[in-house]
Design a protein around this motif. Structure first.
Motif, short mmCIF file in Angstrom:
data_model
loop_
_atom_site.label_atom_id
_atom_site.label_comp_id
_atom_site.label_asym_id
_atom_site.label_seq_id
_atom_site.Cartn_x
_atom_site.Cartn_y
_atom_site.Cartn_z
N VAL A 81 7.42 -6.92 -5.48
CA VAL A 81 6.21 -6.64 -4.70
C VAL A 81 5.82 -7.90 -3.93
CG1 VAL A 81 3.79 -5.97 -4.78
CG2 VAL A 81 5.43 -4.92 -6.36
N GLU A 82 5.89 -7.80 -2.63
CA GLU A 82 5.48 -8.89 -1.74
C GLU A 82 3.96 -8.84 -1.61
OE1 GLU A 82 6.87 -12.06 0.13
OE2 GLU A 82 8.36 -10.46 0.10
N ASN A 83 3.31 -9.99 -1.58
CA ASN A 83 1.87 -10.03 -1.38
C ASN A 83 1.57 -9.67 0.07
OD1 ASN A 83 2.60 -11.86 -3.64
ND2 ASN A 83 0.39 -11.83 -3.88
N ALA A 84 0.74 -8.66 0.28
CA ALA A 84 0.43 -8.19 1.63
C ALA A 84 -0.89 -8.76 2.15
CB ALA A 84 0.39 -6.67 1.65
N GLU A 85 -1.81 -9.11 1.26
CA GLU A 85 -3.13 -9.56 1.66
C GLU A 85 -3.45 -10.91 1.01
OE1 GLU A 85 -4.97 -7.86 3.77
OE2 GLU A 85 -3.69 -6.08 3.83
N ALA A 86 -3.91 -11.86 1.80
CA ALA A 86 -4.21 -13.20 1.28
C ALA A 86 -5.32 -13.16 0.23
CB ALA A 86 -4.61 -14.12 2.43
N PHE A 87 -6.28 -12.28 0.37
CA PHE A 87 -7.39 -12.23 -0.59
C PHE A 87 -6.97 -11.58 -1.91
CE2 PHE A 87 -7.66 -8.27 1.75
CZ PHE A 87 -7.85 -7.33 0.75
N ALA A 88 -5.88 -10.83 -1.92
CA ALA A 88 -5.38 -10.21 -3.15
C ALA A 88 -4.29 -11.11 -3.73
CB ALA A 88 -4.86 -8.81 -2.87
#
Length: 126
Positions: A81-88
């Protein structure tokens, strides 16, 4: 011999796991001088996770997705799972140190003591 490059390591067979996964820390250190020693440690590094749950069962011992945390390996895992959102920053197989600290505090880990020991290790290895 002193003129040869050597890597010293020890495999930890009972690692601390997060959600059943092995992880490592990518800590960034800038050294600007050695006499006197001056080093800066960036407070936001990376936490990199293996992509399959850790297991020491014989059938899993050669499964790199369970034992290695390298992005260059795990990005090919079907469940990576690649991180899609900086805040998450606590989602996926790469977290921030802030997300790690928050998680560890929720599991009663003394995060301040952990970081004090990491800083001590950094100074001793420079």
């Amino acid at each position: 011999p002193m003129h040869e490059l050597t890597v010293v390591c020890r495999y930890v067979d009972n690692p601390l796991l997060i959600q059943g996964l092995k992880f490592d820390l990518r800590v960034y250190v800038l050294v600007t001088g050695y006499d006197p020693l001056r080093a800066y440690i960036y407070r936001e590094g990376l936490v990199r996770f293996a992509s399959k749950p850790y297991s020491t069962e014989k059938k899993h011992l050669k499964d790199a997705y369970r034992h290695l945390t390298n992005y260059s390996i795990n990005k090919f895992a079907k469940n990576f799972v690649e991180n899609a959102e900086a805040f998450a920053d606590n989602v996926g197989h790469k977290w921030s140190f802030s997300a790690l600290n928050k998680h560890l505090r929720c599991t009663d880990v003394d995060v301040d003591l952990m970081w004090a020991r990491i800083m001590d290790l950094i100074v001793k290895t420079l």
